[in-house]
Design an enzyme around this catalytic site. Structure first.
Site, PDB file in Angstrom:
ATOM      1  N   CYS A   4       0.866  -1.185   0.000  1.00 49.48           N
ATOM      2  CA  CYS A   4       0.000   0.000   0.000  1.00 49.48           C
ATOM      3  C   CYS A   4       0.900   1.232   0.000  1.00 49.48           C
ATOM      4  O   CYS A   4       2.079   1.142  -0.363  1.00 49.48           O
ATOM      5  CB  CYS A   4      -0.999  -0.040   1.170  1.00 49.48           C
ATOM      6  SG  CYS A   4      -0.246  -0.018   2.801  1.00 49.48           S
ATOM      7  N   ASN A  42       2.276   1.430   4.394  1.00 45.06           N
ATOM      8  CA  ASN A  42       2.585   0.161   5.095  1.00 45.06           C
ATOM      9  C   ASN A  42       2.300   0.260   6.597  1.00 45.06           C
ATOM     10  O   ASN A  42       2.958  -0.393   7.404  1.00 45.06           O
ATOM     11  CB  ASN A  42       4.045  -0.279   4.838  1.00 45.06           C
ATOM     12  CG  ASN A  42       4.351  -1.715   5.263  1.00 45.06           C
ATOM     13  OD1 ASN A  42       5.476  -2.029   5.630  1.00 45.06           O
ATOM     14  ND2 ASN A  42       3.391  -2.596   5.221  1.00 45.06           N
ATOM     15  N   CYS A  65      -1.364   0.798   7.498  1.00 41.31           N
ATOM     16  CA  CYS A  65      -2.805   0.532   7.665  1.00 41.31           C
ATOM     17  C   CYS A  65      -3.228  -0.714   6.889  1.00 41.31           C
ATOM     18  O   CYS A  65      -3.487  -1.768   7.475  1.00 41.31           O
ATOM     19  CB  CYS A  65      -3.646   1.720   7.197  1.00 41.31           C
ATOM     20  SG  CYS A  65      -3.273   3.270   8.027  1.00 41.31           S
ATOM     21  N   ARG A  66      -3.324  -0.602   5.565  1.00 39.39           N
ATOM     22  CA  ARG A  66      -3.954  -1.674   4.787  1.00 39.39           C
ATOM     23  C   ARG A  66      -3.076  -2.902   4.567  1.00 39.39           C
ATOM     24  O   ARG A  66      -3.511  -4.041   4.789  1.00 39.39           O
ATOM     25  CB  ARG A  66      -4.405  -1.129   3.419  1.00 39.39           C
ATOM     26  CG  ARG A  66      -5.515  -0.109   3.493  1.00 39.39           C
ATOM     27  CD  ARG A  66      -5.677   0.648   2.199  1.00 39.39           C
ATOM     28  NE  ARG A  66      -4.509   1.473   1.912  1.00 39.39           N
ATOM     29  CZ  ARG A  66      -4.263   2.083   0.776  1.00 39.39           C
ATOM     30  NH1 ARG A  66      -5.113   1.932  -0.227  1.00 39.39           N
ATOM     31  NH2 ARG A  66      -3.185   2.829   0.623  1.00 39.39           N
ATOM     32  N   SER A  67      -1.829  -2.690   4.112  1.00 44.92           N
ATOM     33  CA  SER A  67      -1.029  -3.875   3.765  1.00 44.92           C
ATOM     34  C   SER A  67      -0.621  -4.714   4.983  1.00 44.92           C
ATOM     35  O   SER A  67      -0.554  -5.945   4.865  1.00 44.92           O
ATOM     36  CB  SER A  67       0.177  -3.512   2.889  1.00 44.92           C
ATOM     37  OG  SER A  67       1.051  -2.603   3.511  1.00 44.92           O
ATOM     38  N   ASP A 123      -8.106   3.948   1.338  1.00 44.70           N
ATOM     39  CA  ASP A 123      -7.126   4.212   2.391  1.00 44.70           C
ATOM     40  C   ASP A 123      -7.814   4.741   3.643  1.00 44.70           C
ATOM     41  O   ASP A 123      -8.267   5.886   3.662  1.00 44.70           O
ATOM     42  CB  ASP A 123      -6.103   5.231   1.879  1.00 44.70           C
ATOM     43  CG  ASP A 123      -4.859   5.235   2.727  1.00 44.70           C
ATOM     44  OD1 ASP A 123      -4.958   4.829   3.904  1.00 44.70           O
ATOM     45  OD2 ASP A 123      -3.795   5.616   2.231  1.00 44.70           O
TER      46      ASP A 123
END
Ligand code: 4NP
Length: 156
Positions: A12, A15, A17-19, A121
């Site tokens: 993402c 690195n 939050c999402r990934s 995001d």
């Protein structure tokens, strides 16, 4: 012969939050399926290198039984193209940034189970709710991804 998939990298922007969520979710699913996979995550940006995931990501992971507080952000590099069979961006911008770096083994998480949708995001959302939404989107895609890894057929 199709080369088996043994290593997956989620990418993402930050690195944090999402990934990291995708990394933890796929790890848990791989363990449940008894699949041995090298799974990691990284960001296209360098702002948060060395930092743990954001508080809300840690919290939503914990609510779902996953501990990600020891994860540390790192920036993606071309070395990752050698190590990982699949490099999976969380949104279109991540995918185009990875391709612009020269990576060819790049896919989009939303292609697995969400008709190609971006995983938005949540860093820029207000509050915790967005993290629950994003967690469930990632979870849905990782369930499809695990099926694909177990029996690869086609990639969009
Ligand atoms: P992520 O969220 O890409 O899901 O980790 C972000 C976190 C921080 C920033 C951007 C995205 N930032 O610009 O600081």
């Amino acid at each position: 012969m199709v080369k088996p998939i043994s290593a997956v990298l989620f990418v993402c922007l930050g690195n944090i939050c999402r990934s990291p969520l995708a990394e933890a979710i796929l790890r848990q699913k791989a363990q449940t399926e008894g699949l041995s996979l090298d799974i990691d995550s990284a960001g296209t940006g360098s702002w948060h290198v060395g930092e743990p995931p954001c508080d809300y990501a840690i919290r939503v992971a914990k609510l779902h039984g996953l501990d990600i507080q020891h994860y540390r952000a790192r920036q993606v590099s071309m070395k990752d193209a050698e190590r990982f069979d699949l490099v999976i961006g969380l949104d279109d911008k991540n995918v185009s940034d990875l391709k612009a770096m020269g990576m060819s083994n790049v896919y989009k998480l939303g292609s697995f189970g969400l008709n190609g949708e971006d995983i938005p995001d949540p860093y820029f959302f207000d509050g915790f709710e967005g993290f629950e939404t994003v967690f469930s989107m990632i979870d849905q895609c990782c369930s499809e991804l695990i099926k694909f890894i177990s029996a690869p057929k086609r990639l969009k």
